[in-house]
Design a protein around this motif. Sequence first.
Motif, PDB file in Angstrom:
ATOM      1  N   CYS A   1       0.849  -1.197   0.000  1.00  0.00           N
ATOM      2  CA  CYS A   1       0.000   0.000   0.000  1.00  0.00           C
ATOM      3  C   CYS A   1       0.880   1.240   0.000  1.00  0.00           C
ATOM      4  O   CYS A   1       1.903   1.282   0.688  1.00  0.00           O
TER       5      CYS A   1
ATOM      6  N   ILE B   1      -0.187   4.282   0.894  1.00  0.00           N
ATOM      7  CA  ILE B   1      -0.705   5.355   1.751  1.00  0.00           C
ATOM      8  C   ILE B   1       0.148   5.558   3.018  1.00  0.00           C
ATOM      9  O   ILE B   1       0.303   6.668   3.494  1.00  0.00           O
ATOM     10  N   GLY B   2       0.714   4.474   3.519  1.00  0.00           N
ATOM     11  CA  GLY B   2       1.689   4.596   4.618  1.00  0.00           C
ATOM     12  C   GLY B   2       1.132   5.062   5.940  1.00  0.00           C
ATOM     13  O   GLY B   2       1.812   5.812   6.668  1.00  0.00           O
ATOM     14  N   CYS B   3      -0.081   4.631   6.301  1.00  0.00           N
ATOM     15  CA  CYS B   3      -0.620   4.999   7.617  1.00  0.00           C
ATOM     16  C   CYS B   3       0.334   4.468   8.693  1.00  0.00           C
ATOM     17  O   CYS B   3       0.788   3.320   8.611  1.00  0.00           O
TER      18      CYS B   3
ATOM     19  N   CYS C   1      -0.352   1.157  10.682  1.00  0.00           N
ATOM     20  CA  CYS C   1      -0.715  -0.017   9.897  1.00  0.00           C
ATOM     21  C   CYS C   1       0.499  -0.858   9.514  1.00  0.00           C
ATOM     22  O   CYS C   1       1.473  -0.356   8.955  1.00  0.00           O
TER      23      CYS C   1
ATOM     24  N   GLY D   1       1.064  -0.840   5.813  1.00  0.00           N
ATOM     25  CA  GLY D   1       1.596   0.439   5.345  1.00  0.00           C
ATOM     26  C   GLY D   1       3.106   0.536   5.422  1.00  0.00           C
ATOM     27  O   GLY D   1       3.726   1.385   4.761  1.00  0.00           O
TER      28      GLY D   1
ATOM     29  N   GLY E   1      -3.899  -2.690   0.955  1.00  0.00           N
ATOM     30  CA  GLY E   1      -4.082  -1.749  -0.144  1.00  0.00           C
ATOM     31  C   GLY E   1      -5.202  -0.758   0.060  1.00  0.00           C
ATOM     32  O   GLY E   1      -6.030  -0.886   0.957  1.00  0.00           O
TER      33      GLY E   1
HETATM   34  S1  SF4 Z   1      -4.560   1.352   6.767  1.00  0.00           S
HETATM   35 FE1  SF4 Z   1      -2.807   0.327   5.794  1.00  0.00          FE
HETATM   36  S2  SF4 Z   1      -3.644  -0.706   4.024  1.00  0.00           S
HETATM   37 FE2  SF4 Z   1      -5.180   0.822   4.691  1.00  0.00          FE
HETATM   38  S3  SF4 Z   1      -4.695   2.695   3.524  1.00  0.00           S
HETATM   39 FE3  SF4 Z   1      -3.545   2.857   5.427  1.00  0.00          FE
HETATM   40  S4  SF4 Z   1      -1.505   1.971   4.953  1.00  0.00           S
HETATM   41 FE4  SF4 Z   1      -2.931   1.318   3.348  1.00  0.00          FE
END
Ligand code: SF4
Length: 361
Positions: free
Chosen positions: A113, A115-117, A120, A123, A166
């Motif tokens: 993914c 987005i890199g939260c 997570c 991520g 993702g």
């Molecule tokens: S929570 Fe994890 S898998 Fe979902 S968008 Fe954020 S980094 Fe991506």
Amino acid sequence: MSLIDHILDYDSESLSQRLKKMGMPSYLVNQIFDWIYCKRIFDIDQWSNISLTNREKLKSEFSFSIPKIVWNSTSKDGTTKFLIGFKDGHQVEMVIISSLKRRTLCLSSQVGCAIGCTFCHTGTQGLTRNLSTHEVVLQFLLASSWLKDDEGSESKISNIVYMGMGEPLHNFENMKMATKIFLDPKGLGLGQRRITLSTSGLVPQIEKLDEFPPVNIAISLHSANDEVRSELMPLNRAYDIKRLFQAIEKIPLKAFRRITYEYILIRDLNDSEEDIRALVSLLNKKESKVNIIPFNEFPGSRFKKPADALVEWFCESLNKRGLVATVRVTKGDDILAACGQLKSLATKKPSKLPGFSSIES
Ligand code: SF4
């Protein structure tokens, strides 16, 4: 990756058009969909009501490969996590969450993914690639087949959530087509309310949701405060809360109904009275539902799990102020299958492929 299309990349309408271009009769779509989605027979050599010539033509134009379940494990609470291996060697995870009445499949939309939260596990690995439509649909078919073998022929996946690895809206077109196949009466024929698309808040794609089939929408909010949300989700620096809610206002709610806001509750970060007040003033009470997810710790995570009493207080406080809020029961945390804990494990013991008439990829 294979350069030819996979037969499961098409819903009935688009396959019909494709067959027409190939000079093949459109009634073949009904037969193909019946073999795949009703009979669940993937070996084209067994499709006895389709002529040998037409079968050969289909084989030359389409791939029929099936990924493998390379590993699976069931937690104490009955949650089963799977590692799915694709032809190119990449792997994703999916999870079946069981409750009394439901079997919910949490499926992946990407390998990794972008987005890199920061809370997570997935991520932390970055994005490798999008999943194709067929790789998404096949997660459902593999899970269904496994469930049938495990629990008997009556057992079915009742709900799907796009909450695995993702960001589904980052893979907009493939997830849109997969959703059409899930809803297609000739395909899997699921109801719109049985599918939930969960997004981290990708504003440009949220603005295009009128092009997406009308399924339930869940948005990862996690804080009504920009500073805290940016700490949890770097994406908030590009699309802050004001911008996000301007996009949310444009979602055709008649189709999408109440929006669910996911809120990962983290000890000492977003769990205060002030956080409650900010949420209450941000969210439209009639059109919102808050889903509180107590943070699941994973090895190396810098955030902490909240105490049960705190989770209860947070939820009750929102309810008392008129916001519908529920707590998601944490499932599968002993096998790292809970939300934000998915990350593919490359070296696990393979299990036997479930009862498909299978063509291995
Ligand atoms: S929570 Fe994890 S898998 Fe979902 S968008 Fe954020 S980094 Fe991506």
